[in-house]
Design a protein around this motif. Sequence first.
Motif, PDB file in Angstrom:
ATOM      1  N   MET A   1      -7.093  -8.510  24.811  1.00  0.00           N
ATOM      2  CA  MET A   1      -6.851  -9.105  26.132  1.00  0.00           C
ATOM      3  C   MET A   1      -6.588 -10.608  26.009  1.00  0.00           C
ATOM      4  SD  MET A   1      -6.579  -8.499  29.344  1.00  0.00           S
ATOM      5  CE  MET A   1      -6.641  -9.353  30.916  1.00  0.00           C
ATOM      6  N   ALA A   2      -7.354 -11.266  25.112  1.00  0.00           N
ATOM      7  CA  ALA A   2      -7.208 -12.717  24.962  1.00  0.00           C
ATOM      8  C   ALA A   2      -5.854 -13.096  24.385  1.00  0.00           C
ATOM      9  CB  ALA A   2      -8.319 -13.264  24.073  1.00  0.00           C
ATOM     10  N   ARG A   3      -5.169 -12.140  23.737  1.00  0.00           N
ATOM     11  CA  ARG A   3      -3.869 -12.410  23.138  1.00  0.00           C
ATOM     12  C   ARG A   3      -2.703 -12.037  24.055  1.00  0.00           C
ATOM     13  NH1 ARG A   3      -3.849 -12.410  17.321  1.00  0.00           N
ATOM     14  NH2 ARG A   3      -5.956 -12.515  16.481  1.00  0.00           N
ATOM     15  N   SER A   4      -2.998 -11.535  25.220  1.00  0.00           N
ATOM     16  CA  SER A   4      -1.952 -11.085  26.126  1.00  0.00           C
ATOM     17  C   SER A   4      -1.168 -12.277  26.673  1.00  0.00           C
ATOM     18  CB  SER A   4      -2.553 -10.295  27.285  1.00  0.00           C
ATOM     19  OG  SER A   4      -3.312 -11.147  28.122  1.00  0.00           O
ATOM     20  N   PRO A   5       0.090 -12.057  27.071  1.00  0.00           N
ATOM     21  CA  PRO A   5       0.894 -13.147  27.641  1.00  0.00           C
ATOM     22  C   PRO A   5       0.225 -13.792  28.857  1.00  0.00           C
ATOM     23  CG  PRO A   5       2.298 -11.307  27.072  1.00  0.00           C
ATOM     24  CD  PRO A   5       0.891 -10.831  26.880  1.00  0.00           C
ATOM     25  N   LEU A   6      -0.415 -12.973  29.690  1.00  0.00           N
ATOM     26  CA  LEU A   6      -1.065 -13.511  30.888  1.00  0.00           C
ATOM     27  C   LEU A   6      -2.213 -14.444  30.502  1.00  0.00           C
ATOM     28  CD1 LEU A   6      -1.137 -13.513  33.950  1.00  0.00           C
ATOM     29  CD2 LEU A   6      -2.701 -11.562  33.861  1.00  0.00           C
ATOM     30  N   ALA A   7      -2.983 -14.069  29.478  1.00  0.00           N
ATOM     31  CA  ALA A   7      -4.102 -14.894  29.043  1.00  0.00           C
ATOM     32  C   ALA A   7      -3.606 -16.218  28.458  1.00  0.00           C
ATOM     33  CB  ALA A   7      -4.940 -14.144  28.012  1.00  0.00           C
TER      34      ALA A   7
ATOM     35  N   LEU B   1      -0.777 -17.683  29.093  1.00  0.00           N
ATOM     36  CA  LEU B   1      -0.245 -18.468  30.203  1.00  0.00           C
ATOM     37  C   LEU B   1      -1.382 -19.157  30.955  1.00  0.00           C
ATOM     38  CD1 LEU B   1       2.518 -19.033  31.559  1.00  0.00           C
ATOM     39  CD2 LEU B   1       2.018 -17.150  33.128  1.00  0.00           C
ATOM     40  N   GLY B   2      -2.470 -18.411  31.136  1.00  0.00           N
ATOM     41  CA  GLY B   2      -3.636 -18.975  31.820  1.00  0.00           C
ATOM     42  C   GLY B   2      -4.262 -20.110  31.032  1.00  0.00           C
ATOM     43  N   VAL B   3      -4.319 -19.978  29.712  1.00  0.00           N
ATOM     44  CA  VAL B   3      -4.873 -21.040  28.870  1.00  0.00           C
ATOM     45  C   VAL B   3      -4.030 -22.312  29.001  1.00  0.00           C
ATOM     46  CG1 VAL B   3      -5.195 -21.775  26.471  1.00  0.00           C
ATOM     47  CG2 VAL B   3      -5.993 -19.530  27.211  1.00  0.00           C
ATOM     48  N   THR B   4      -2.715 -22.135  29.004  1.00  0.00           N
ATOM     49  CA  THR B   4      -1.815 -23.287  29.111  1.00  0.00           C
ATOM     50  C   THR B   4      -1.980 -24.003  30.451  1.00  0.00           C
ATOM     51  OG1 THR B   4      -0.218 -22.117  27.719  1.00  0.00           O
ATOM     52  CG2 THR B   4       0.578 -24.027  28.942  1.00  0.00           C
ATOM     53  N   LEU B   5      -1.948 -23.237  31.518  1.00  0.00           N
ATOM     54  CA  LEU B   5      -2.094 -23.838  32.852  1.00  0.00           C
ATOM     55  C   LEU B   5      -3.492 -24.409  33.039  1.00  0.00           C
ATOM     56  CD1 LEU B   5      -0.218 -21.155  35.004  1.00  0.00           C
ATOM     57  CD2 LEU B   5       0.628 -23.372  34.234  1.00  0.00           C
ATOM     58  N   GLY B   6      -4.488 -23.704  32.492  1.00  0.00           N
ATOM     59  CA  GLY B   6      -5.857 -24.193  32.595  1.00  0.00           C
ATOM     60  C   GLY B   6      -6.043 -25.505  31.850  1.00  0.00           C
TER      61      GLY B   6
ATOM     62  N   TYR C   1       2.656 -19.413  16.511  1.00  0.00           N
ATOM     63  CA  TYR C   1       3.316 -20.167  17.575  1.00  0.00           C
ATOM     64  C   TYR C   1       4.478 -19.414  18.205  1.00  0.00           C
ATOM     65  CZ  TYR C   1       5.985 -23.577  20.114  1.00  0.00           C
ATOM     66  OH  TYR C   1       6.671 -24.211  21.109  1.00  0.00           O
ATOM     67  N   PRO C   2       5.340 -18.713  17.445  1.00  0.00           N
ATOM     68  CA  PRO C   2       6.434 -17.963  18.091  1.00  0.00           C
ATOM     69  C   PRO C   2       5.923 -16.951  19.119  1.00  0.00           C
ATOM     70  CG  PRO C   2       6.853 -18.145  15.749  1.00  0.00           C
ATOM     71  CD  PRO C   2       5.461 -18.659  15.969  1.00  0.00           C
ATOM     72  N   ASP C   3       4.768 -16.324  18.837  1.00  0.00           N
ATOM     73  CA  ASP C   3       4.193 -15.376  19.797  1.00  0.00           C
ATOM     74  C   ASP C   3       3.723 -16.101  21.054  1.00  0.00           C
ATOM     75  OD1 ASP C   3       4.644 -13.320  18.018  1.00  0.00           O
ATOM     76  OD2 ASP C   3       2.653 -13.492  17.099  1.00  0.00           O
ATOM     77  N   TYR C   4       3.108 -17.262  20.847  1.00  0.00           N
ATOM     78  CA  TYR C   4       2.672 -18.061  21.999  1.00  0.00           C
ATOM     79  C   TYR C   4       3.876 -18.517  22.820  1.00  0.00           C
ATOM     80  CZ  TYR C   4       1.388 -22.203  24.637  1.00  0.00           C
ATOM     81  OH  TYR C   4       1.242 -23.123  25.645  1.00  0.00           O
ATOM     82  N   ARG C   5       4.931 -18.945  22.133  1.00  0.00           N
ATOM     83  CA  ARG C   5       6.134 -19.433  22.829  1.00  0.00           C
ATOM     84  C   ARG C   5       6.747 -18.344  23.694  1.00  0.00           C
ATOM     85  NH1 ARG C   5       9.754 -20.898  25.330  1.00  0.00           N
ATOM     86  NH2 ARG C   5      11.302 -22.507  24.921  1.00  0.00           N
ATOM     87  N   ARG C   6       6.805 -17.127  23.166  1.00  0.00           N
ATOM     88  CA  ARG C   6       7.360 -16.021  23.952  1.00  0.00           C
ATOM     89  C   ARG C   6       6.469 -15.693  25.147  1.00  0.00           C
ATOM     90  NH1 ARG C   6       8.813 -14.173  18.759  1.00  0.00           N
ATOM     91  NH2 ARG C   6       6.829 -13.059  18.536  1.00  0.00           N
ATOM     92  N   ALA C   7       5.176 -15.816  24.968  1.00  0.00           N
ATOM     93  CA  ALA C   7       4.238 -15.489  26.049  1.00  0.00           C
ATOM     94  C   ALA C   7       4.313 -16.494  27.192  1.00  0.00           C
ATOM     95  CB  ALA C   7       2.815 -15.425  25.511  1.00  0.00           C
ATOM     96  N   THR C   8       4.718 -17.707  26.902  1.00  0.00           N
ATOM     97  CA  THR C   8       4.751 -18.757  27.933  1.00  0.00           C
ATOM     98  C   THR C   8       6.183 -19.140  28.295  1.00  0.00           C
ATOM     99  OG1 THR C   8       4.521 -20.420  26.179  1.00  0.00           O
ATOM    100  CG2 THR C   8       2.500 -19.678  27.271  1.00  0.00           C
ATOM    101  N   GLU C   9       7.105 -18.221  28.120  1.00  0.00           N
ATOM    102  CA  GLU C   9       8.517 -18.486  28.425  1.00  0.00           C
ATOM    103  C   GLU C   9       8.720 -18.897  29.881  1.00  0.00           C
ATOM    104  OE1 GLU C   9      12.252 -19.178  27.391  1.00  0.00           O
ATOM    105  OE2 GLU C   9      10.826 -18.299  25.979  1.00  0.00           O
ATOM    106  N   LEU C  10       7.868 -18.408  30.762  1.00  0.00           N
ATOM    107  CA  LEU C  10       7.996 -18.731  32.182  1.00  0.00           C
ATOM    108  C   LEU C  10       7.855 -20.233  32.423  1.00  0.00           C
ATOM    109  CD1 LEU C  10       8.275 -17.629  35.077  1.00  0.00           C
ATOM    110  CD2 LEU C  10       5.780 -17.462  35.155  1.00  0.00           C
ATOM    111  N   ILE C  11       6.918 -20.851  31.712  1.00  0.00           N
ATOM    112  CA  ILE C  11       6.731 -22.298  31.860  1.00  0.00           C
ATOM    113  C   ILE C  11       7.953 -23.036  31.350  1.00  0.00           C
ATOM    114  CG2 ILE C  11       5.353 -24.275  31.103  1.00  0.00           C
ATOM    115  CD1 ILE C  11       2.934 -22.453  31.017  1.00  0.00           C
TER     116      ILE C  11
END
Length: 228
Positions: free
Chosen positions: A1-7, A9-14, A53-63
Amino acid sequence: MARSPLALLGVTLGGYQLGRWLQRRTGGHAVAQPVLVAIVVVGVAITVLDIDYPDYRRATELIAFWLGPATVALAIPLHRQASRLQGFVVPMLVAVAVGAVVSIVSAVWLARLLGAGEDIERTLATKAATTPVAIALTESLGGIPALAAVFAIITGIMSAILAPATLSVLRIRDRRARGLAVGAVSHGIGASRMLREDETEGAFAGLAMGLSALALSLLVPVCALFLF
Protein backbone atom coordinates in the motif's frame (compact mmCIF):
# COMPACT_ATOMS: atom_id res chain seq x y z
CA MET A 1 0.00 0.00 0.00
CA ALA A 2 2.84 2.39 0.88
CA ARG A 3 4.28 1.90 -2.62
CA SER A 4 1.04 2.67 -4.44
CA PRO A 5 0.80 5.74 -6.71
CA LEU A 6 -1.82 7.27 -4.40
CA ALA A 7 0.45 6.89 -1.36
CA LEU A 8 3.44 8.42 -3.16
CA LEU A 9 1.29 11.27 -4.38
CA GLY A 10 0.13 11.81 -0.81
CA VAL A 11 3.71 11.83 0.48
CA THR A 12 4.66 14.47 -2.09
CA LEU A 13 1.72 16.74 -1.35
CA GLY A 14 2.10 16.14 2.37
CA GLY A 15 5.76 17.12 2.24
CA TYR A 16 4.90 20.34 0.44
CA GLN A 17 2.14 21.16 2.93
CA LEU A 18 4.59 20.52 5.76
CA GLY A 19 6.91 23.02 4.12
CA ARG A 20 4.15 25.60 3.94
CA TRP A 21 3.31 25.00 7.59
CA LEU A 22 6.96 25.46 8.60
CA GLN A 23 7.10 28.60 6.51
CA ARG A 24 4.11 30.06 8.36
CA ARG A 25 5.44 28.97 11.75
CA THR A 26 8.81 30.60 11.09
CA GLY A 27 7.28 33.83 9.83
CA GLY A 28 8.25 33.17 6.23
CA HIS A 29 11.90 32.36 6.96
CA ALA A 30 13.92 32.07 3.74
CA VAL A 31 15.23 28.59 4.57
CA ALA A 32 11.71 27.22 5.10
CA GLN A 33 11.10 26.72 1.39
CA PRO A 34 8.19 24.30 0.80
CA VAL A 35 9.92 22.81 -2.24
CA LEU A 36 13.08 22.11 -0.23
CA VAL A 37 11.09 20.50 2.60
CA ALA A 38 9.13 18.39 0.10
CA ILE A 39 12.36 17.19 -1.54
CA VAL A 40 13.74 16.09 1.84
CA VAL A 41 10.50 14.33 2.82
CA VAL A 42 10.18 12.54 -0.52
CA GLY A 43 13.87 11.62 -0.56
CA VAL A 44 13.63 10.03 2.86
CA ALA A 45 10.38 8.24 1.97
CA ILE A 46 11.54 6.64 -1.27
CA THR A 47 14.85 5.67 0.36
CA VAL A 48 13.17 3.98 3.32
CA LEU A 49 10.63 2.26 1.07
CA ASP A 50 13.35 1.31 -1.45
CA ILE A 51 11.47 2.83 -4.38
CA ASP A 52 13.33 3.57 -7.60
CA TYR A 53 13.05 7.14 -8.81
CA PRO A 54 11.51 6.18 -12.21
CA ASP A 55 8.71 4.39 -10.31
CA TYR A 56 8.17 7.44 -8.12
CA ARG A 57 8.17 9.72 -11.18
CA ARG A 58 5.48 7.65 -12.88
CA ALA A 59 3.38 7.61 -9.72
CA THR A 60 3.42 11.41 -9.45
CA GLU A 61 2.88 12.19 -13.13
CA LEU A 62 -0.23 14.16 -12.21
CA ILE A 63 1.85 16.75 -10.36
CA ALA A 64 4.27 17.06 -13.27
CA PHE A 65 1.32 17.61 -15.61
CA TRP A 66 0.02 20.56 -13.59
CA LEU A 67 3.42 22.27 -13.57
CA GLY A 68 2.69 23.48 -17.10
CA PRO A 69 -0.59 25.27 -16.32
CA ALA A 70 0.90 26.60 -13.07
CA THR A 71 3.79 28.16 -14.99
CA VAL A 72 1.44 29.71 -17.54
CA ALA A 73 -0.62 31.13 -14.67
CA LEU A 74 2.36 33.31 -13.74
CA ALA A 75 1.31 35.49 -16.68
CA ILE A 76 -1.73 36.68 -14.71
CA PRO A 77 0.17 38.92 -12.26
CA LEU A 78 2.32 40.17 -15.15
CA HIS A 79 -0.81 41.23 -17.03
CA ARG A 80 -1.88 43.20 -13.97
CA GLN A 81 1.52 44.89 -13.88
CA ALA A 82 1.77 45.55 -17.64
CA SER A 83 1.94 49.32 -17.10
CA ARG A 84 5.19 48.86 -15.14
CA LEU A 85 6.92 47.69 -18.35
CA GLN A 86 6.91 51.21 -19.77
CA GLY A 87 10.51 52.38 -20.20
CA PHE A 88 11.82 49.10 -18.82
CA VAL A 89 11.73 46.76 -21.80
CA VAL A 90 15.13 47.55 -23.35
CA PRO A 91 17.08 47.56 -20.04
CA MET A 92 15.31 44.34 -19.10
CA LEU A 93 16.23 42.55 -22.33
CA VAL A 94 19.85 43.72 -22.10
CA ALA A 95 20.07 42.62 -18.45
CA VAL A 96 18.67 39.17 -19.20
CA ALA A 97 21.05 38.64 -22.13
CA VAL A 98 24.11 39.82 -20.19
CA GLY A 99 23.06 37.79 -17.17
CA ALA A 100 22.73 34.67 -19.31
CA VAL A 101 26.24 35.09 -20.72
CA VAL A 102 27.71 35.71 -17.25
CA SER A 103 25.92 32.65 -15.89
CA ILE A 104 27.22 30.39 -18.65
CA VAL A 105 30.81 31.65 -18.64
CA SER A 106 31.20 31.84 -14.86
CA ALA A 107 29.83 28.33 -14.35
CA VAL A 108 32.19 26.82 -16.93
CA TRP A 109 35.23 28.73 -15.68
CA LEU A 110 34.51 27.84 -12.05
CA ALA A 111 34.15 24.16 -12.92
CA ARG A 112 37.39 24.33 -14.91
CA LEU A 113 39.18 26.08 -12.05
CA LEU A 114 38.11 23.34 -9.64
CA GLY A 115 39.37 20.64 -11.99
CA ALA A 116 36.03 19.28 -13.20
CA GLY A 117 35.83 17.31 -16.42
CA GLU A 118 34.46 18.76 -19.62
CA ASP A 119 31.20 16.83 -19.24
CA ILE A 120 30.58 18.61 -15.92
CA GLU A 121 31.48 21.95 -17.50
CA ARG A 122 28.93 21.38 -20.26
CA THR A 123 26.35 20.35 -17.68
CA LEU A 124 26.89 23.37 -15.44
CA ALA A 125 26.62 25.78 -18.36
CA THR A 126 22.83 25.39 -18.38
CA LYS A 127 22.19 25.64 -14.61
CA ALA A 128 20.31 28.94 -14.78
CA ALA A 129 17.64 27.61 -17.15
CA THR A 130 14.43 25.97 -16.02
CA THR A 131 14.79 22.22 -15.54
CA PRO A 132 13.25 21.06 -18.86
CA VAL A 133 15.30 23.61 -20.83
CA ALA A 134 18.47 22.73 -18.92
CA ILE A 135 17.99 19.04 -19.70
CA ALA A 136 17.44 19.68 -23.42
CA LEU A 137 20.38 22.08 -23.72
CA THR A 138 22.68 19.73 -21.84
CA GLU A 139 21.77 16.87 -24.17
CA SER A 140 22.68 19.03 -27.17
CA LEU A 141 26.01 19.99 -25.55
CA GLY A 142 26.95 16.42 -24.70
CA GLY A 143 26.67 16.89 -20.94
CA ILE A 144 24.83 14.84 -18.34
CA PRO A 145 21.06 15.62 -18.53
CA ALA A 146 20.13 14.00 -15.20
CA LEU A 147 22.82 16.00 -13.41
CA ALA A 148 21.70 19.16 -15.21
CA ALA A 149 18.27 18.76 -13.62
CA VAL A 150 19.89 18.48 -10.18
CA PHE A 151 22.01 21.59 -10.77
CA ALA A 152 19.00 23.57 -12.01
CA ILE A 153 16.89 22.61 -8.98
CA ILE A 154 19.68 23.34 -6.50
CA THR A 155 20.35 26.69 -8.17
CA GLY A 156 16.66 27.56 -8.00
CA ILE A 157 16.33 26.67 -4.33
CA MET A 158 19.54 28.39 -3.21
CA SER A 159 18.75 31.52 -5.21
CA ALA A 160 15.23 31.68 -3.79
CA ILE A 161 16.69 31.47 -0.28
CA LEU A 162 19.63 33.87 -0.68
CA ALA A 163 18.83 36.28 -3.52
CA PRO A 164 16.13 38.48 -1.88
CA ALA A 165 18.32 39.13 1.18
CA THR A 166 21.34 39.78 -1.05
CA LEU A 167 19.40 42.33 -3.09
CA SER A 168 18.31 44.07 0.13
CA VAL A 169 21.92 44.21 1.36
CA LEU A 170 22.89 45.76 -1.99
CA ARG A 171 20.07 48.28 -1.50
CA ILE A 172 18.26 47.33 -4.68
CA ARG A 173 14.74 48.55 -4.01
CA ASP A 174 13.12 48.66 -7.44
CA ARG A 175 10.45 45.95 -7.39
CA ARG A 176 10.90 45.24 -11.08
CA ALA A 177 14.66 44.82 -10.82
CA ARG A 178 14.36 42.57 -7.76
CA GLY A 179 11.85 40.30 -9.46
CA LEU A 180 13.87 40.21 -12.66
CA ALA A 181 17.09 39.27 -10.86
CA VAL A 182 15.55 36.46 -8.84
CA GLY A 183 13.40 35.04 -11.63
CA ALA A 184 16.32 34.91 -14.04
CA VAL A 185 18.26 32.46 -11.88
CA SER A 186 15.79 30.72 -9.58
CA HIS A 187 13.00 29.75 -12.01
CA GLY A 188 9.54 28.94 -10.70
CA ILE A 189 10.73 28.49 -7.12
CA GLY A 190 12.05 32.04 -7.02
CA ALA A 191 9.01 33.40 -8.84
CA SER A 192 6.67 31.90 -6.25
CA ARG A 193 8.85 33.30 -3.45
CA MET A 194 8.80 36.80 -4.94
CA LEU A 195 5.07 36.59 -5.61
CA ARG A 196 4.50 36.07 -1.89
CA GLU A 197 6.61 39.12 -1.12
CA ASP A 198 5.11 41.50 -3.67
CA GLU A 199 2.91 41.11 -6.74
CA THR A 200 5.16 43.31 -8.91
CA GLU A 201 8.25 41.35 -7.92
CA GLY A 202 6.44 38.09 -8.61
CA ALA A 203 5.21 39.29 -11.99
CA PHE A 204 8.66 40.30 -13.18
CA ALA A 205 10.21 37.14 -11.75
CA GLY A 206 7.81 35.08 -13.85
CA LEU A 207 8.66 37.13 -16.93
CA ALA A 208 12.38 36.81 -16.26
CA MET A 209 12.07 33.04 -15.94
CA GLY A 210 10.72 32.77 -19.48
CA LEU A 211 13.11 35.33 -20.97
CA SER A 212 16.10 33.74 -19.28
CA ALA A 213 15.19 30.29 -20.64
CA LEU A 214 14.90 31.79 -24.14
CA ALA A 215 18.19 33.70 -23.81
CA LEU A 216 20.04 30.62 -22.58
CA SER A 217 18.61 28.51 -25.39
CA LEU A 218 20.03 30.97 -27.90
CA LEU A 219 23.31 31.82 -26.17
CA VAL A 220 24.50 28.48 -24.77
CA PRO A 221 25.33 27.06 -28.25
CA VAL A 222 27.11 30.31 -29.18
CA CYS A 223 29.13 30.44 -25.95
CA ALA A 224 29.97 26.76 -26.31
CA LEU A 225 31.85 27.53 -29.53
CA PHE A 226 34.32 29.66 -27.54
CA LEU A 227 34.39 27.73 -24.27
CA PHE A 228 34.88 24.13 -25.38
